[in-house]
Design a protein around this motif. Structure first.
Motif, mmCIF file in Angstrom:
data_model
loop_
_atom_site.group_PDB
_atom_site.id
_atom_site.type_symbol
_atom_site.label_atom_id
_atom_site.label_comp_id
_atom_site.label_asym_id
_atom_site.label_seq_id
_atom_site.Cartn_x
_atom_site.Cartn_y
_atom_site.Cartn_z
ATOM 1 N N SER A 16 0.847 -1.190 0.000
ATOM 2 C CA SER A 16 0.000 0.000 0.000
ATOM 3 C C SER A 16 0.883 1.241 0.000
ATOM 4 O O SER A 16 2.021 1.208 0.472
ATOM 5 C CB SER A 16 -0.898 0.023 1.231
ATOM 6 N N LEU A 17 0.310 2.316 -0.511
ATOM 7 C CA LEU A 17 1.037 3.584 -0.555
ATOM 8 C C LEU A 17 0.012 4.700 -0.627
ATOM 9 O O LEU A 17 -1.071 4.523 -1.202
ATOM 10 C CB LEU A 17 1.954 3.641 -1.783
ATOM 11 N N ARG A 18 0.351 5.840 -0.051
ATOM 12 C CA ARG A 18 -0.540 6.991 -0.133
ATOM 13 C C ARG A 18 0.177 8.145 -0.811
ATOM 14 O O ARG A 18 1.250 8.561 -0.366
ATOM 15 C CB ARG A 18 -1.031 7.428 1.245
ATOM 16 N N LEU A 19 -0.435 8.659 -1.848
ATOM 17 C CA LEU A 19 0.055 9.853 -2.517
ATOM 18 C C LEU A 19 -0.634 11.079 -1.920
ATOM 19 O O LEU A 19 -1.794 11.001 -1.517
ATOM 20 C CB LEU A 19 -0.226 9.792 -4.016
ATOM 21 N N SER A 20 0.092 12.179 -1.918
ATOM 22 C CA SER A 20 -0.461 13.447 -1.454
ATOM 23 C C SER A 20 -0.275 14.500 -2.526
ATOM 24 O O SER A 20 0.668 14.434 -3.318
ATOM 25 C CB SER A 20 0.242 13.904 -0.171
ATOM 26 N N CYS A 21 -1.161 15.454 -2.512
ATOM 27 C CA CYS A 21 -1.050 16.569 -3.443
ATOM 28 C C CYS A 21 -1.453 17.830 -2.695
ATOM 29 O O CYS A 21 -2.618 18.004 -2.327
ATOM 30 C CB CYS A 21 -1.948 16.349 -4.643
ATOM 31 N N ALA A 22 -0.480 18.681 -2.453
ATOM 32 C CA ALA A 22 -0.711 19.911 -1.712
ATOM 33 C C ALA A 22 -0.927 21.067 -2.663
ATOM 34 O O ALA A 22 -0.167 21.244 -3.620
ATOM 35 C CB ALA A 22 0.475 20.200 -0.807
ATOM 36 N N ALA A 23 -1.965 21.839 -2.404
ATOM 37 C CA ALA A 23 -2.306 22.984 -3.239
ATOM 38 C C ALA A 23 -1.959 24.279 -2.518
ATOM 39 O O ALA A 23 -2.041 24.363 -1.285
ATOM 40 C CB ALA A 23 -3.788 22.960 -3.578
ATOM 41 N N SER A 24 -1.599 25.281 -3.310
ATOM 42 C CA SER A 24 -1.318 26.595 -2.750
ATOM 43 C C SER A 24 -1.725 27.662 -3.743
ATOM 44 O O SER A 24 -1.772 27.406 -4.948
ATOM 45 C CB SER A 24 0.167 26.731 -2.413
#
Length: 125
Positions: A16-24
């Motif tokens: 399993s793996l979790r991707l993240s995407c941070a917005a600014s």
């Protein structure tokens, strides 16, 4: 709005793996978000999408039951939890936003206008 994807890596089949995407730089909480992926020598394809408030989601058939999209509007971040990974999940994963306030989720590239830089996932057998 700028997007920064992270969390990719090299994993084994079944991991399993979790991707993240941070917005600014914009009102992230008003926008539908999506994840796409592009494998070598293949077209970029839709993986998952979520409405601005998390009430609606869409998934590609190939990931249903294994991947989960979520978002934290307080943190301006969208996530992609990936379970039971397979070699065919190997790709560069991109996050995207549809910067039209309260717009519905789309499942095509043309439905999104802001893209992150991509993060590589490699699933080894």
């Amino acid at each position: 709005v700028q997007l920064q994807a992270s969390g990719g890596g090299l994993v084994q089949v079944g991991d399993s793996l979790r991707l993240s995407c941070a917005a600014s730089g914009g009102p992230f909480g008003l926008y539908a978000s999506g994840w796409f992926r592009q494998a070598p020598e293949k077209e970029r394809e839709f993986v998952a999408g979520m409405s601005w408030n998390g009430a609606n989601t869409e998934y590609a058939d190939s990931v249903k039951g294994r991947f989960t999209i979520s978002r934290d509007n307080d943190k301006n971040t969208v996530y992609l939890q990936m379970n039971s990974l397979k070699p065919e999940d190997t790709a560069v994963y991109y996050c995207a936003l549809r910067t039209s306030a309260f717009a519905v989720v789309r499942t095509t590239e043309s439905g999104y206008d802001t893209w992150g830089q991509g993060t590589q996932l490699t699933v080894s057998s």
